[in-house]
Design a protein around this motif. Structure first.
Motif, PDB file in Angstrom:
ATOM      1  N   SER A   1       0.669  -1.043   0.328  1.00  0.00           N
ATOM      2  CA  SER A   1       0.392  -0.016   0.085  1.00  0.00           C
ATOM      3  C   SER A   1       0.611   1.287  -0.406  1.00  0.00           C
ATOM      4  O   SER A   1       2.078   1.128   0.649  1.00  0.00           O
ATOM      5  CB  SER A   1      -1.035   0.283   1.245  1.00  0.00           C
TER       6      SER A   1
ATOM      7  N   VAL B   1       0.936   5.940   0.545  1.00  0.00           N
ATOM      8  CA  VAL B   1       0.638   6.849   0.955  1.00  0.00           C
ATOM      9  C   VAL B   1       1.407   8.192   0.499  1.00  0.00           C
ATOM     10  O   VAL B   1       2.843   7.720   0.318  1.00  0.00           O
ATOM     11  CB  VAL B   1       0.452   7.059   2.789  1.00  0.00           C
TER      12      VAL B   1
ATOM     13  N   SER C   1      -4.393   5.658   2.682  1.00  0.00           N
ATOM     14  CA  SER C   1      -3.633   5.030   1.324  1.00  0.00           C
ATOM     15  C   SER C   1      -3.796   5.359   0.376  1.00  0.00           C
ATOM     16  O   SER C   1      -4.502   5.879   0.192  1.00  0.00           O
ATOM     17  CB  SER C   1      -3.922   3.142   0.813  1.00  0.00           C
TER      18      SER C   1
ATOM     19  N   SER D   1      -4.132   3.650  -3.672  1.00  0.00           N
ATOM     20  CA  SER D   1      -4.356   3.408  -4.940  1.00  0.00           C
ATOM     21  C   SER D   1      -4.353   3.292  -6.153  1.00  0.00           C
ATOM     22  O   SER D   1      -4.217   4.462  -6.189  1.00  0.00           O
ATOM     23  CB  SER D   1      -5.995   2.628  -4.642  1.00  0.00           C
TER      24      SER D   1
ATOM     25  N   SER E   1       5.522   3.363   0.397  1.00  0.00           N
ATOM     26  CA  SER E   1       4.631   1.645   0.962  1.00  0.00           C
ATOM     27  C   SER E   1       5.310   1.047   1.476  1.00  0.00           C
ATOM     28  O   SER E   1       6.063   1.841   2.981  1.00  0.00           O
ATOM     29  CB  SER E   1       5.419   1.377  -1.150  1.00  0.00           C
ATOM     30  N   SER E   2       4.078   0.645   1.967  1.00  0.00           N
ATOM     31  CA  SER E   2       4.016  -0.527   3.170  1.00  0.00           C
ATOM     32  C   SER E   2       4.850  -1.505   3.533  1.00  0.00           C
ATOM     33  O   SER E   2       5.296  -1.668   4.553  1.00  0.00           O
ATOM     34  CB  SER E   2       2.821  -1.161   2.717  1.00  0.00           C
TER      35      SER E   2
END
Length: 125
Positions: free
Chosen positions: A4, A6, A14, A16, A39-40
């Motif tokens: 995900s 941000v 998040s 997308s 990203s995550s």
């Protein structure tokens, strides 16, 4: 697991691949020409534009020189890349891509985590 993403200076919601192409033009329209997504998994995706061309960089971790999109046939350079700290940069056109292509690359990376198969990019590590 799909990463995900941000936007670093926005809320921790998040972003997308379905909405990233709404977010980037909106930021450009409001005078924000530099966008960093995280990203995550800790990777970073940078997008810096002068509204005609953009520098798109993907970094694996903080301090990584990363990799960036290129336009090998482009000649000359372009200015007007305004960073969030007010710095104005100029880049060789071969190290940037037309804005539409940059949007496509960012959308694909946010959606899949990798460059599109037909993308041109170089590793700076």
């Amino acid at each position: 697991m799909i990463e995900s993403w941000v936007i670093n200076d926005d809320s921790p919601v998040s972003v997308s691949f379905e909405v990233v192409l709404e977010v980037l033009p909106s930021r450009i329209d409001s005078g924000q020409f530099e966008t960093w997504l995280t990203s995550s998994s800790g990777r970073s995706l940078a997008f810096v534009t002068n509204t005609q061309r953009a520098m798109v960089m993907l970094l694996e971790e903080e301090g990584d020189p990363g990799e960036h999109a290129v336009d090998p046939g482009a000649e000359g350079s372009s200015c007007g890349f305004v960073l969030s700290n007010g710095q104005h940069d100029e880049y060789p056109d071969q190290d940037t891509v037309p804005l539409g292509e940059a949007f496509r690359l960012v959308e694909h990376i946010v959606g899949t985590g990798s460059w599109p198969a037909d993308a041109r990019w170089v590793v700076d590590r």
